[in-house]
Design a protein around this motif. Structure first.
Motif, PDB file in Angstrom:
ATOM      1  N   ILE A  44       0.940  -1.173  -0.002  1.00  0.00           N
ATOM      2  CA  ILE A  44      -0.085   0.034  -0.109  1.00  0.00           C
ATOM      3  C   ILE A  44       0.907   1.144   0.048  1.00  0.00           C
ATOM      4  O   ILE A  44       0.566   2.136  -0.644  1.00  0.00           O
ATOM      5  N   ARG A  48       0.683   2.935  -3.416  1.00  0.00           N
ATOM      6  CA  ARG A  48      -0.303   3.719  -3.767  1.00  0.00           C
ATOM      7  C   ARG A  48       0.089   5.096  -3.180  1.00  0.00           C
ATOM      8  O   ARG A  48       0.144   5.979  -3.744  1.00  0.00           O
ATOM      9  N   TYR A 104      -5.607   2.813  12.540  1.00  0.00           N
ATOM     10  CA  TYR A 104      -5.193   1.492  12.293  1.00  0.00           C
ATOM     11  C   TYR A 104      -5.245   0.659  13.585  1.00  0.00           C
ATOM     12  O   TYR A 104      -5.870  -0.537  13.371  1.00  0.00           O
ATOM     13  N   ASP A 109      -7.639  -1.948  10.096  1.00  0.00           N
ATOM     14  CA  ASP A 109      -8.023  -1.884   8.402  1.00  0.00           C
ATOM     15  C   ASP A 109      -7.136  -0.720   8.116  1.00  0.00           C
ATOM     16  O   ASP A 109      -7.336   0.602   8.069  1.00  0.00           O
ATOM     17  N   ASP A 111      -6.701   0.268   4.666  1.00  0.00           N
ATOM     18  CA  ASP A 111      -7.599   0.967   3.751  1.00  0.00           C
ATOM     19  C   ASP A 111      -8.245   2.155   4.550  1.00  0.00           C
ATOM     20  O   ASP A 111      -8.438   3.273   4.207  1.00  0.00           O
ATOM     21  N   GLN A 115      -8.307   6.092   4.544  1.00  0.00           N
ATOM     22  CA  GLN A 115      -9.448   7.107   3.959  1.00  0.00           C
ATOM     23  C   GLN A 115      -9.442   8.117   4.892  1.00  0.00           C
ATOM     24  O   GLN A 115      -9.809   9.379   4.486  1.00  0.00           O
ATOM     25  N   HIS A 235      -7.968   7.326  -6.606  1.00  0.00           N
ATOM     26  CA  HIS A 235      -8.763   6.796  -5.455  1.00  0.00           C
ATOM     27  C   HIS A 235      -9.659   7.624  -4.765  1.00  0.00           C
ATOM     28  O   HIS A 235      -9.666   7.966  -3.494  1.00  0.00           O
ATOM     29  N   SER A 238     -12.046   6.023  -2.194  1.00  0.00           N
ATOM     30  CA  SER A 238     -11.446   5.822  -0.804  1.00  0.00           C
ATOM     31  C   SER A 238     -11.863   7.312   0.059  1.00  0.00           C
ATOM     32  O   SER A 238     -12.170   7.354   1.064  1.00  0.00           O
ATOM     33  N   GLY A 298      -4.552   9.150  -3.775  1.00  0.00           N
ATOM     34  CA  GLY A 298      -4.103   8.299  -2.662  1.00  0.00           C
ATOM     35  C   GLY A 298      -2.973   8.760  -1.618  1.00  0.00           C
ATOM     36  O   GLY A 298      -2.717   7.968  -0.693  1.00  0.00           O
TER      37      GLY A 298
END
Length: 514
Positions: A44, A48, A104, A109, A111, A115, A235, A238, A298
């Motif tokens: 990631i 990203r 986190y 998570d 992602d 976000q 993204h 997101s 992102g």
């Protein structure tokens, strides 16, 4: 009127290496924090976030280069220096530790955490873009001495201090590099004048590092594992998914957005003082839009006008250096080259350049400040010094597995460490530095009503915990104590205004004949 032409000058080499290395350091710091501290998966971060990070810096760099070319065309000058572009370094730490890490840790998570970070970054960008319409007015309202003094604190404490410490950890490399800087950039008679100084520093520092055994061939082999092709991708989804959940984490976005706003104003003012009068609105709008673009691709970290324009100009840099740095910042994460570059070129060879930039930035305010206003320079430094010391103290205590609450502020106080003072003075340093600079200068030049307004603004900022508090919040902790103190200062300024008005009235009154 001169046509627009992008030229590469000797000074662009040195400026390019300095700015690129500083930006690259921020990039690697960001990746290291996300992977090794927060625990976000490498794919990631590398695939990203980092590519979008580089793209945002590139877009801002293109805008700054374009503004520089426009100035060249409109003025006919050949000595225009473009503004430096880079990520907002404080935002890297703030977003990581106040947004990404707690989310986190709570959810597991990655992602979802990103976000939330994207929404945070978008709010930052909105403050810059929206504030671009007021930037020129605010820049004219705040005295130049204050803006440049705040910037000198940023340059010395956030840009130059840690590189100076790094230099003293590897003196066999950095001392020669520092001496070459003193001779070639501060001195009047350069050594090895035919070689561009930036290239000379790089060659000398790299050679000394390898000879001293500070660089390792194994590190080059290990760095090759990060090679790959990581193009940025959209993204927007997101960002949209994070909108409904981001509100509790946006409290830190507003004060830091204001701080970045002030950074931009200070750096634009620094460029004006050096002779490059860039339009405030266009520059800040470019920053905001570049940050928004990076966010939608992102990247949760905003970009800013980077500190050091005066230093790059003193090197003889033109426009190419900032564009080349932006291109490098895009290519490095695109192909995963960051670790490989630092495995070959040692940081100890390049960090002295940042010391030079910090010193030149601080020296600019000395040159531009009227003698009576010189005390303001040092008043503005105090919040920055406290901020640096507070960061160091917290890092040391964290490394030891403790904190100030466990040790006790009374114990620290008994050892001559005024920790609570560091917390109050160091938090919100960008705004606190500017605020105290305004209070001091309006007192010195006898503008009591403007001083009263400045103190009242201080009370408002303190009320919401934007300054003098570790976290943002309404009337929390000791904030009311600072609100009262600032209102008392405001009242004293009003008293001074009334007394001055009475003196003027008495002096203007006709003297009656006896």
């Amino acid at each position: 009127m001169k046509s627009m032409k992008l030229e590469w000058k000797r000074g662009d080499w040195a400026a390019y290496f300095g700015l690129m290395t500083n930006n690259l350091t921020n990039l690697l710091t960001m990746m290291g924090l996300l992977i090794f501290v927060v625990g976000i998966p490498k794919e990631i971060v590398y695939g990203r976030i980092a590519p979008a990070f580089g793209l945002a810096v590139l877009v801002a760099s293109i805008c700054y280069a374009w503004f520089g070319l426009q100035m060249q065309r409109d003025t006919g000058r050949s000595d225009v220096t473009a503004l430096p572009s880079g990520p907002s370094a404080p935002s890297i730490f703030t977003v990581t530790f106040l947004v990404l890490m707690p989310v986190y840790q709570q959810t597991g998570d990655a992602d979802f955490a990103i976000q939330i970070g994207l929404v945070w970054c978008f709010v930052e960008a909105m403050i810059l873009a929206g504030g671009s319409f007021l930037g020129e007015t605010i820049r004219k309202m705040i005295p130049r001495t204050v803006l440049l003094s705040c910037l000198s604190g940023l340059g010395l404490l956030l840009l130059a201090m840690n590189p100076m410490l790094q230099a003293f950890e590897a003196p066999t490399v950095s001392f020669i590099v520092l001496l070459l800087i003193f001779i070639n950039w501060f001195g009047k008679k350069p050594i090895f004048a035919r070689i561009p100084t930036g290239l000379l520093l790089l060659i000398a520092g790299t050679a000394l590092a390898w000879i001293s055994g500070l660089q390792s061939p194994e590190a080059i082999k290990a760095s090759m594992s990060s090679f790959g092709f990581n193009p940025p991708s959209v993204h927007v989804d997101s960002f949209m998914q994070g909108l409904p959940h981001a509100l509790p984490y946006l409290a830190s976005a507003v004060p830091l957005g204001l701080a970045n706003y002030i950074f931009d104003l200070e750096n634009i003012e620094s460029a004006h003082a050096a002779g490059d009068e860039y339009p405030t609105r266009k520059v800040m709008l470019a920053n905001g839009l570049a940050s928004m673009l990076g966010c939608l691709m992102g990247n949760p970290f905003p970009v800013t006008v980077y500190v050091g324009h005066a230093g790059w100009k003193a090197m003889g840099a033109s426009i190419g250096y900032t564009l080349a740095s932006g291109v490098t910042m895009f290519i490095v994460p695109l192909f995963g080259l960051g670790a490989f570059m630092l495995a070959i070129i040692p940081m100890t060879a390049i960090v002295p350049i940042l010391v030079f930039i910090g010193v030149v930035t601080a020296n600019q305010v000395v040159r531009e400040t009227p003698k009576v206003e010189v005390p303001v320079i040092f008043i503005c430094l105090f919040p920055w010094i406290a901020n640096w010391a507070l960061t160091m103290m917290n890092s040391v205590m964290g490394a030891a597995g403790t904190n100030a609450a466990k040790i006790g502020t009374d114990v620290l106080h008994s050892k001559g460490i005024y920790y609570e003072g560091l917390v109050h003075l160091g938090n919100g340093a960008p705004l606190a530095s500017m605020l105290w600079g305004c209070i001091a200068i309006f007192a010195i030049i006898n503008k009591p009503l403007r001083g009263a307004i400045a103190a009242a603004v201080g009370a408002l900022l303190a009320l919401f915990g934007v300054i003098h508090a570790p976290v943002v919040g309404f009337a929390e902790g000791s904030s009311l104590m600072f609100v009262t103190a600032y209102l008392m200062m405001s009242g004293m300024f009003v008293v001074k205004h009334v007394l001055d008005s009475r003196e003027v009235t008495r002096a203007a009154a006709p003297v009656s004949e006896s």
